[in-house]
Design a protein around this motif. Structure first.
Motif, PDB file in Angstrom:
ATOM      1  N   LEU A 216       0.818  -1.210   0.000  1.00  0.00           N
ATOM      2  CA  LEU A 216       0.000   0.000   0.000  1.00  0.00           C
ATOM      3  C   LEU A 216       0.855   1.265   0.000  1.00  0.00           C
ATOM      4  O   LEU A 216       0.461   2.285  -0.574  1.00  0.00           O
ATOM      5  CB  LEU A 216      -0.940  -0.005   1.205  1.00  0.00           C
ATOM      6  CG  LEU A 216      -2.043  -1.066   1.199  1.00  0.00           C
ATOM      7  CD1 LEU A 216      -2.905  -0.950   2.450  1.00  0.00           C
ATOM      8  CD2 LEU A 216      -2.902  -0.974  -0.055  1.00  0.00           C
ATOM      9  N   LYS A 217       2.023   1.203   0.619  1.00  0.00           N
ATOM     10  CA  LYS A 217       2.909   2.362   0.647  1.00  0.00           C
ATOM     11  C   LYS A 217       3.585   2.585  -0.711  1.00  0.00           C
ATOM     12  O   LYS A 217       4.026   3.706  -1.009  1.00  0.00           O
ATOM     13  CB  LYS A 217       3.970   2.190   1.734  1.00  0.00           C
ATOM     14  CG  LYS A 217       3.400   2.161   3.143  1.00  0.00           C
ATOM     15  CD  LYS A 217       4.490   1.959   4.176  1.00  0.00           C
ATOM     16  CE  LYS A 217       3.916   1.913   5.586  1.00  0.00           C
ATOM     17  NZ  LYS A 217       4.957   1.684   6.614  1.00  0.00           N
ATOM     18  N   SER A 220       0.198   4.403  -5.498  1.00  0.00           N
ATOM     19  CA  SER A 220      -0.205   5.797  -5.396  1.00  0.00           C
ATOM     20  C   SER A 220      -1.268   5.920  -4.307  1.00  0.00           C
ATOM     21  O   SER A 220      -1.924   4.935  -3.948  1.00  0.00           O
ATOM     22  CB  SER A 220      -0.769   6.284  -6.730  1.00  0.00           C
ATOM     23  OG  SER A 220      -2.010   5.637  -7.003  1.00  0.00           O
ATOM     24  N   THR A 221      -1.461   7.127  -3.802  1.00  0.00           N
ATOM     25  CA  THR A 221      -2.449   7.339  -2.741  1.00  0.00           C
ATOM     26  C   THR A 221      -3.840   6.922  -3.190  1.00  0.00           C
ATOM     27  O   THR A 221      -4.572   6.253  -2.454  1.00  0.00           O
ATOM     28  CB  THR A 221      -2.466   8.815  -2.314  1.00  0.00           C
ATOM     29  OG1 THR A 221      -1.169   9.184  -1.848  1.00  0.00           O
ATOM     30  CG2 THR A 221      -3.472   9.049  -1.208  1.00  0.00           C
ATOM     31  N   ASP A 222      -4.208   7.281  -4.414  1.00  0.00           N
ATOM     32  CA  ASP A 222      -5.541   6.942  -4.934  1.00  0.00           C
ATOM     33  C   ASP A 222      -5.716   5.432  -5.060  1.00  0.00           C
ATOM     34  O   ASP A 222      -6.764   4.889  -4.689  1.00  0.00           O
ATOM     35  CB  ASP A 222      -5.776   7.603  -6.289  1.00  0.00           C
ATOM     36  CG  ASP A 222      -5.957   9.113  -6.173  1.00  0.00           C
ATOM     37  OD1 ASP A 222      -6.208   9.589  -5.045  1.00  0.00           O
ATOM     38  OD2 ASP A 222      -5.844   9.800  -7.202  1.00  0.00           O
ATOM     39  N   THR A 223      -4.695   4.750  -5.580  1.00  0.00           N
ATOM     40  CA  THR A 223      -4.791   3.307  -5.752  1.00  0.00           C
ATOM     41  C   THR A 223      -4.821   2.592  -4.415  1.00  0.00           C
ATOM     42  O   THR A 223      -5.564   1.633  -4.220  1.00  0.00           O
ATOM     43  CB  THR A 223      -3.606   2.779  -6.595  1.00  0.00           C
ATOM     44  OG1 THR A 223      -3.566   3.477  -7.844  1.00  0.00           O
ATOM     45  CG2 THR A 223      -3.755   1.287  -6.874  1.00  0.00           C
ATOM     46  N   SER A 224      -4.033   3.075  -3.473  1.00  0.00           N
ATOM     47  CA  SER A 224      -4.029   2.492  -2.135  1.00  0.00           C
ATOM     48  C   SER A 224      -5.396   2.631  -1.471  1.00  0.00           C
ATOM     49  O   SER A 224      -5.916   1.680  -0.874  1.00  0.00           O
ATOM     50  CB  SER A 224      -2.958   3.180  -1.282  1.00  0.00           C
ATOM     51  OG  SER A 224      -2.960   2.685   0.033  1.00  0.00           O
ATOM     52  N   GLN A 225      -6.001   3.798  -1.593  1.00  0.00           N
ATOM     53  CA  GLN A 225      -7.332   4.019  -1.029  1.00  0.00           C
ATOM     54  C   GLN A 225      -8.375   3.160  -1.729  1.00  0.00           C
ATOM     55  O   GLN A 225      -9.287   2.628  -1.086  1.00  0.00           O
ATOM     56  CB  GLN A 225      -7.705   5.497  -1.138  1.00  0.00           C
ATOM     57  CG  GLN A 225      -6.907   6.402  -0.210  1.00  0.00           C
ATOM     58  CD  GLN A 225      -7.253   7.861  -0.397  1.00  0.00           C
ATOM     59  OE1 GLN A 225      -7.909   8.250  -1.373  1.00  0.00           O
ATOM     60  NE2 GLN A 225      -6.810   8.699   0.533  1.00  0.00           N
ATOM     61  N   THR A 228      -8.072  -0.305  -0.267  1.00  0.00           N
ATOM     62  CA  THR A 228      -8.537  -0.338   1.125  1.00  0.00           C
ATOM     63  C   THR A 228     -10.055  -0.325   1.212  1.00  0.00           C
ATOM     64  O   THR A 228     -10.646  -0.980   2.082  1.00  0.00           O
ATOM     65  CB  THR A 228      -7.950   0.850   1.908  1.00  0.00           C
ATOM     66  OG1 THR A 228      -6.519   0.816   1.833  1.00  0.00           O
ATOM     67  CG2 THR A 228      -8.358   0.792   3.364  1.00  0.00           C
TER      68      THR A 228
END
Length: 290
Positions: A216-217, A220-225, A228
């Motif tokens: 997750l790290k 990208s922030t969008d893909t990680s969210q 989740t």
């Protein structure tokens, strides 16, 4: 909490007090220079012994490590049998928060043991028992390997095939069955695909860690969210939503990966399974999935 230096001193002092122990090595994340460092890292330690039976008969020497909260010995368990051959392990969590995973490895099995370890650092070796490691260490990073066409197709086939099991569980109102297949199989294959995808951007020089703990790290922030948000299984309708969102996520990522590396992707099967799943979705929910 005892410091790292205190723990290493303790590990070596206990080893030196035991005549059976001839060398000590460190493995796991503490022997991996690129692994993130924090207070929750285990001390994965190997005691190389001529004879382990005396140390198993009388275990009072373990008290030297400190007060334990809990200990597990996989080789003595029936429900979770270990697969380490002649080795024996003591998994110990101490009251100060430190944890030692201590393995007793017979010297005659050292080469067999080494095959299973990528990162090894020698802590104590007075008789040069581990001299075959040359500089006293073995460093082989856990890099993500670029998939072959066949591996990519296997990943996709497993994902779409097991998707139908999730539908079966949901229609039978067997939520645990559905969740187990959705998270344990489908989303595991999605993680695999995402791992390949993010690794390709860095020429397959990254390590996502055990159970993809760093993934997750690395996204990208969008893909990680986006990933989740798939993990809400609190109601049957939420599981349906997670299934379809997971499928769309996987489908688009697979298409992008196949296009990038000129892989073939069974688009027809993917669409057929999507249609099959939609047919069995609740009527008041199905309209939102088309």
């Amino acid at each position: 909490m005892r410091s790292e230096k205190e723990m290493y001193d303790l590990i070596l002092n206990v080893a030196k007090s035991l005549p059976q122990v001839k060398a000590v090595a460190l493995t796991g994340s503490r022997a991996n220079q690129v692994a993130p460092k924090d207070i929750f890292q285990d001390y994965d330690v190997v005691y190389f012994v001529e004879e382990k039976k005396p140390l198993l008969r009388d275990r009072s020497w373990l008290e030297g490590f400190g007060k334990r909260v809990i200990m597990q010995c996989p080789e003595e368990m029936d429900l979770f049998p270990a697969t380490l051959g002649e080795c024996f392990t003591f998994l110990m969590l101490f009251s100060d928060g430190n944890r030692i995973d201590l393995m007793l490895c017979p010297i005659k099995n050292k080469q067999e043991w080494l095959v299973t370890e990528k990162n090894v650092e020698v802590l104590w070796d007075p008789t040069q028992l581990l001299s075959f490691l040359n500089d006293g260490s073995k460093k082989m990073p856990y890099l993500v390997k670029k998939p072959t066409q066949a591996e990519f197709l296997d990943c996709c086939n497993e994902f779409w095939w097991v998707s139908t099991y999730v539908v079966k569980g949901l229609r039978r109102q067997e939520n645990l069955y559905a969740i187990d297949h959705l998270y344990g199989n489908c989303q595991r294959e999605l993680r695999r695909l995402l791992t390949w995808h993010v690794a390709s951007r860095q020429n397959y020089t990254i390590d996502t860690g055990k159970n993809d703990k760093y993934l997750l790290k690395l996204l990208s922030t969008d893909t990680s969210q986006q990933f989740t948000q798939l993990l809400d299984f609190t109601t049957r309708i939420k599981i349906w939503e997670s299934l379809f969102s997971t499928q769309q996520f996987f489908h688009q990522t697979a298409i992008n990966y196949a296009d990038k590396f000129d892989f073939s992707y069974d688009l027809e099967t993917a669409e057929d399974v999507l249609n099959y799943c939609r047919q069995w979705a609740p009527s008041d929910f199905n309209a939102n999935c088309k």
